[in-house]
Design a protein around this motif. Structure first.
Motif, PDB file in Angstrom:
ATOM      1  N   SER A 116       0.826  -1.210   0.000  1.00 45.30           N
ATOM      2  CA  SER A 116       0.000   0.000   0.000  1.00 45.30           C
ATOM      3  C   SER A 116       0.858   1.256   0.000  1.00 45.30           C
ATOM      4  O   SER A 116       0.514   2.258  -0.641  1.00 45.30           O
ATOM      5  N   SER A 117       1.976   1.223   0.698  1.00 41.96           N
ATOM      6  CA  SER A 117       2.849   2.392   0.774  1.00 41.96           C
ATOM      7  C   SER A 117       3.374   2.778  -0.603  1.00 41.96           C
ATOM      8  O   SER A 117       3.482   3.964  -0.935  1.00 41.96           O
ATOM      9  N   VAL A 118       3.711   1.790  -1.419  1.00 45.16           N
ATOM     10  CA  VAL A 118       4.207   2.083  -2.760  1.00 45.16           C
ATOM     11  C   VAL A 118       3.135   2.773  -3.593  1.00 45.16           C
ATOM     12  O   VAL A 118       3.421   3.746  -4.310  1.00 45.16           O
ATOM     13  N   VAL A 119       1.907   2.300  -3.517  1.00 42.50           N
ATOM     14  CA  VAL A 119       0.828   2.919  -4.297  1.00 42.50           C
ATOM     15  C   VAL A 119       0.627   4.366  -3.862  1.00 42.50           C
ATOM     16  O   VAL A 119       0.492   5.275  -4.697  1.00 42.50           O
ATOM     17  N   LYS A 120       0.627   4.608  -2.558  1.00 47.19           N
ATOM     18  CA  LYS A 120       0.482   5.986  -2.065  1.00 47.19           C
ATOM     19  C   LYS A 120       1.688   6.837  -2.445  1.00 47.19           C
ATOM     20  O   LYS A 120       1.567   8.047  -2.683  1.00 47.19           O
ATOM     21  N   GLY A 121       2.854   6.215  -2.530  1.00 50.77           N
ATOM     22  CA  GLY A 121       4.030   6.938  -2.974  1.00 50.77           C
ATOM     23  C   GLY A 121       3.949   7.336  -4.432  1.00 50.77           C
ATOM     24  O   GLY A 121       4.457   8.393  -4.835  1.00 50.77           O
TER      25      GLY A 121
END
Length: 308
Positions: A116-121
């Motif tokens: 999820s962090s990558v998508v938000k990044g």
């Protein structure tokens, strides 16, 4: 023949209700309904101009786009051990925001590995180039045709973000997602992609028996191979399927050190390593999430005076 024919009136009524709800929303969009939407887009230009992140919510039976006032944005430079995965996703997203062909993405793997962090990044990195993100919860997947209809002809590029996605064998809610990805008679606009995360590679539970096809007196399936094909057909419709795996111990320590430096924690490297290892022994495994949780605890203990 359709894959899942309607068998009873109880199956038909919920579908008719959803269809009437979509018609009502589209009529409201053209006439300026109570949700404040205007024009074909179904949402005011001001809402899109002032926000980069949205979630699809419900007001009674009607769905609507709700701006996220304080989106949780992530700096991709803060994510360690994911260079290859980030490179693939960044390239695909760059193609998308530049109007080039790009793929829907399924990011799968163990919990806490940064999916999820990558998508938000990606949103943080490409928002200035017109990328917008809409969070669609699992229970709202039946509204996907309505959501897509609102985004036609808009200049922005939209990623529909479906986080922590999985389905049980007896569920049919995934069919709208399957149709949107590929296979529906309706076209998908060029300015919409789906990025989904899941702990399951194929989004559905898999059994050992799926790969053996041995006869069981408790199972009257005549063509078991077709059941297996149905399970994997959804994940196969994502053009990119990227696995995220458990990080190494050295990467875990790098994340801890990076987060500690960000927080201004000046601690001897040996002590920091020992404390982080002690925390890891009680945690569920090595991950960026566990590293952040350790640093949160460490900072709190320092401020309480429990550590130098």
């Amino acid at each position: 023949m359709p894959e899942h024919p309607v068998r009873t009136l109880s199956d038909l009524l919920p579908r008719l209700e959803r269809l009437m709800g979509r018609i009502e929303t589209l009529v409201s969009a053209y006439t300026g309904g109570p949700t404040g939407r205007t024009g074909q887009s179904g949402a005011s230009d001001d809402a899109f101009a002032g926000s980069i992140a949205f979630r699809w919510g419900k007001r009674g039976e009607r769905g609507c786009l709700e701006p996220i006032v304080h989106p949780d944005l992530v700096d991709l430079f803060d994510l360690f051990g994911l260079d290859r995965e980030i490179g693939i996703l960044e390239r695909n997203t760059r193609q998308f925001v530049r109007g080039m062909p790009a793929n829907n993405v399924l990011i799968w793997g163990e919990r806490g590995t940064g999916k999820s962090s990558v998508v938000k990044g990606l949103l943080a990195r490409f928002a200035g180039q017109g990328l917008r993100m809409i969070e669609v919860r699992r229970q709202d997947l039946t509204d996907l045709p309505e959501i897509v209809e609102l985004l036609w002809d808009r200049p922005e590029r939209f990623v529909l973000f479906c986080d922590d996605l999985s389905f049980m064998e007896d569920e049919s809610i995934y069919l709208e997602l399957k149709a949107l990805l590929e296979g529906s008679l309706s076209a998908r606009p060029d300015n919409v992609l789906v990025y989904a995360t899941s702990n399951r590679r194929h989004l559905m539970p898999e059994k050992l028996a799926d790969n053996t096809f041995r006869f069981s007196p408790d199972d009257d399936e005549i063509h078991p191979q077709e059941t297996v094909e149905e399970k994997v057909s959804l994940s196969d419709r994502f053009g990119l399927s990227i696995g995220f795996y458990r990080i190494t111990q050295d990467t875990y320590f790098r994340i801890v050190r990076h987060l500690a430096d960000q927080r201004g924690i000046d601690m001897d490297a040996g002590l920091l390593r020992r404390e982080s290892l002690r925390w890891l022994q009680r945690a569920s495994g090595r991950s960026g999430r566990v590293a952040r949780q350790f640093v949160d605890d460490l900072e709190g203990r320092i401020k309480l005076g429990e550590l130098p």
